[in-house]
Design a protein around this motif. Structure first.
Motif, short mmCIF file in Angstrom:
data_model
loop_
_atom_site.label_atom_id
_atom_site.label_comp_id
_atom_site.label_asym_id
_atom_site.label_seq_id
_atom_site.Cartn_x
_atom_site.Cartn_y
_atom_site.Cartn_z
N ASP A 180 4.26 -10.92 100.36
CA ASP A 180 4.68 -9.52 100.14
C ASP A 180 3.53 -8.70 99.57
O ASP A 180 3.26 -7.58 100.03
CB ASP A 180 5.88 -9.46 99.19
CG ASP A 180 7.18 -9.87 99.86
OD1 ASP A 180 7.17 -10.11 101.08
OD2 ASP A 180 8.21 -9.97 99.16
N HIS A 181 2.86 -9.25 98.56
CA HIS A 181 1.78 -8.49 97.93
C HIS A 181 0.54 -8.43 98.80
O HIS A 181 -0.18 -7.42 98.79
CB HIS A 181 1.46 -9.06 96.55
CG HIS A 181 2.43 -8.62 95.49
ND1 HIS A 181 2.30 -7.41 94.82
CD2 HIS A 181 3.55 -9.20 95.00
CE1 HIS A 181 3.29 -7.28 93.96
NE2 HIS A 181 4.06 -8.34 94.04
N ARG A 231 -4.15 -4.17 94.45
CA ARG A 231 -3.80 -3.19 95.48
C ARG A 231 -4.39 -1.82 95.14
O ARG A 231 -4.94 -1.13 96.01
CB ARG A 231 -2.27 -3.08 95.60
CG ARG A 231 -1.83 -2.12 96.71
CD ARG A 231 -0.53 -1.42 96.40
NE ARG A 231 -0.29 -0.36 97.38
CZ ARG A 231 -0.80 0.86 97.29
NH1 ARG A 231 -1.59 1.19 96.28
NH2 ARG A 231 -0.55 1.76 98.23
N GLN A 291 -2.02 -2.86 103.43
CA GLN A 291 -1.64 -1.48 103.77
C GLN A 291 -2.40 -0.44 102.96
O GLN A 291 -2.52 0.72 103.37
CB GLN A 291 -0.13 -1.30 103.55
CG GLN A 291 0.73 -2.07 104.53
CD GLN A 291 2.21 -1.83 104.30
OE1 GLN A 291 2.67 -0.69 104.30
NE2 GLN A 291 2.95 -2.91 104.09
N GLU A 324 -7.17 0.34 97.26
CA GLU A 324 -6.90 1.73 97.67
C GLU A 324 -8.02 2.66 97.22
O GLU A 324 -8.43 3.57 97.94
CB GLU A 324 -5.57 2.19 97.09
CG GLU A 324 -5.13 3.57 97.58
CD GLU A 324 -3.73 3.92 97.12
OE1 GLU A 324 -2.92 4.36 97.95
OE2 GLU A 324 -3.45 3.75 95.90
N CYS A 379 -0.69 -6.00 91.77
CA CYS A 379 -0.55 -4.54 91.82
C CYS A 379 -1.88 -3.87 91.47
O CYS A 379 -2.27 -2.87 92.08
CB CYS A 379 0.55 -4.07 90.89
SG CYS A 379 2.23 -4.48 91.44
N ASP A 408 0.51 -8.14 101.98
CA ASP A 408 0.75 -7.07 102.95
C ASP A 408 0.61 -5.69 102.31
O ASP A 408 0.08 -4.77 102.92
CB ASP A 408 2.13 -7.23 103.58
CG ASP A 408 2.33 -6.30 104.77
OD1 ASP A 408 1.42 -6.26 105.63
OD2 ASP A 408 3.35 -5.61 104.83
N ARG A 409 1.08 -5.56 101.06
CA ARG A 409 0.90 -4.27 100.36
C ARG A 409 -0.57 -3.97 100.13
O ARG A 409 -1.01 -2.82 100.25
CB ARG A 409 1.65 -4.30 99.03
CG ARG A 409 3.17 -4.28 99.18
CD ARG A 409 3.85 -4.56 97.86
NE ARG A 409 5.28 -4.82 98.06
CZ ARG A 409 6.06 -5.44 97.20
NH1 ARG A 409 5.56 -5.87 96.04
NH2 ARG A 409 7.35 -5.63 97.45
#
Length: 398
Positions: A65-66, A32, A72, A36, A29, A68-69
């Motif tokens: 899953d992570h 990510r 994105q 960003e 997290c 791909d996050r």
């Protein structure tokens, strides 16, 4: 050109039987959010995605899953993932065709094409019009594919990298920056926190890699560091894999340009919700050390290794006492770090219990055995020979 460099996630590691999913999710997290904020041109993950070659379905889903996050968070970003020595190349690549449609390139192994030739172009990935990433998954130096007849096995890596360098130069006619992503051990690196006997490390001199690069994004060694005399860096583990990784953990942000290809590197520290602590710093007698466990706050999240000084051998119920002292607390007791008050070498046998033996590597066990049987210390030459044998066995097993 901005690159985010990370490696050695070791997803799926159980730490003294404790599940580390919360820690890994926290890191992913954070990554990510960094992506960003930074909006990089590329994210490179330099191997050891998983802690072992057979991760569970839950762990593989955690990764996908992570990832791909993270993708994105910056859809225009290129992602390159390579296999490390802990990964199964085939398992890591199982969904690589699908990921490629999302600008995620997963390179687990070196492959030959239908004509039987090495598919070098598969390893060379353009970063828009800004440069190229060369992906080199982990391969033991002597196991690189044979390119030229009668090449000695110890030269396979050298010949392969020379051929790769030629392919890169043929493509990179405009001489854009080159980032090589590799999972390997470079000579002279700080290996703090590693067990070199069981670490499957074959060291390579940075000046003998035979491939030109503007930045070498390394994985494998867990201590974050720049390589002296080379534009190369180990970003290190995002969370510690052992108690001996007693240093800050981070990801690296690397910036390169056509006019100045010298990499500008900065780091962003990763916050671990479950820090690893060895207490106290200086060993205390068993009873005093146990009192420290009783004094821990009930809600403090941490893994504990208790540093204990003993005269001869540990109490038989040491583990039971430690677990009772932390019962009902958030802290997770893991193990002891035993420190002998006085080592006896004058013909008197040194008695070790199971926990003490676990702290030793095979060479240390051999040294103790030799001292007891021969009445003197093993010389350095014999120790070196034993280490070479152990490394050969490790390589054969792999």
């Amino acid at each position: 050109m901005k690159i985010i460099h990370t490696s050695d996630w070791h997803l799926g590691q159980e730490f003294y039987s404790y599940d580390r999913t919360e820690e890994h999710e926290s890191f992913l997290c954070q990554l990510r959010n960094i992506v960003e904020e930074e909006q990089p041109d590329a994210l490179v993950i330099s191997g050891d995605i998983y802690h072992n070659a057979t991760p569970s379905n839950t762990v593989m889903r955690l990764f996908s899953d992570h990832l791909d996050r993270i993708r994105q968070a910056c859809p225009s970003m290129l992602i390159v993932v390579i296999a490390g020595n802990h990964d199964s190349a085939s398992r890591l690549e199982i969904s690589s065709t699908i990921w490629a449609h999302l600008n995620v390139h997963i390179i687990g192994r070196i492959e030959r094409n239908q004509e039987g030739e090495i598919d070098f172009r598969r390893h060379i990935v353009p970063i828009k019009d800004k440069g190229y990433i060369v992906a080199l998954p982990h391969v033991f130096p002597q196991n690189y594919p044979l390119l030229e007849e009668n090449t000695p096995r110890e030269e396979h890596q050298t010949v392969f990298l020379q051929a790769m360098d030629k392919q890169v130069k043929d493509i990179n006619t405009e001489k854009k920056p080159i980032v090589v992503v590799a999972h390997m051990a470079i000579s002279g690196s700080d290996t703090e926190g590693h067990d070199l006997v069981r670490g499957n490390m074959d060291f390579v001199d940075a000046d003998k890699l035979n491939i030109d690069f503007d930045y070498l994004a390394l994985g494998h060694i867990h201590c974050p560091q720049n390589i002296k005399g080379s534009p190369a860096r180990y970003c290190g583990t995002p969370i510690p894999v052992s108690f001996d990784e007693n240093y800050p953990h981070s990801i690296s942000i690397v910036t390169l340009s056509d006019s100045n290809k010298t990499p500008h590197i900065r780091t962003i520290e990763v916050n671990n919700p479950w820090p690893l602590k060895t207490i106290p710093k200086e060993a205390l007698p068993f009873e005093e050390a146990i009192e420290l466990l009783h004094g821990l706050s009930h809600d403090e999240k941490c893994y504990i290794r208790l540093h204990v000084q003993i005269d001869h051998h540990a109490p038989a119920n040491a583990m039971e006492q430690a677990h009772l002292a932390t019962k009902g607390k958030a802290a997770r007791f893991c193990c002891f770090k035993w420190e002998q008050k006085e080592h006896k070498t004058n013909g008197e046998r040194q008695v070790l219990d199971v926990e003490q033996i676990k702290q030793l590597n095979p060479i240390e066990v051999a040294i103790l055995y030799y001292r007891e049987k021969c009445g003197e210390d093993m010389n350095e030459k014999m120790q070196e020979m034993l280490q070479e044998i152990i490394q050969e066995i490790e390589q054969t097993n792999n």
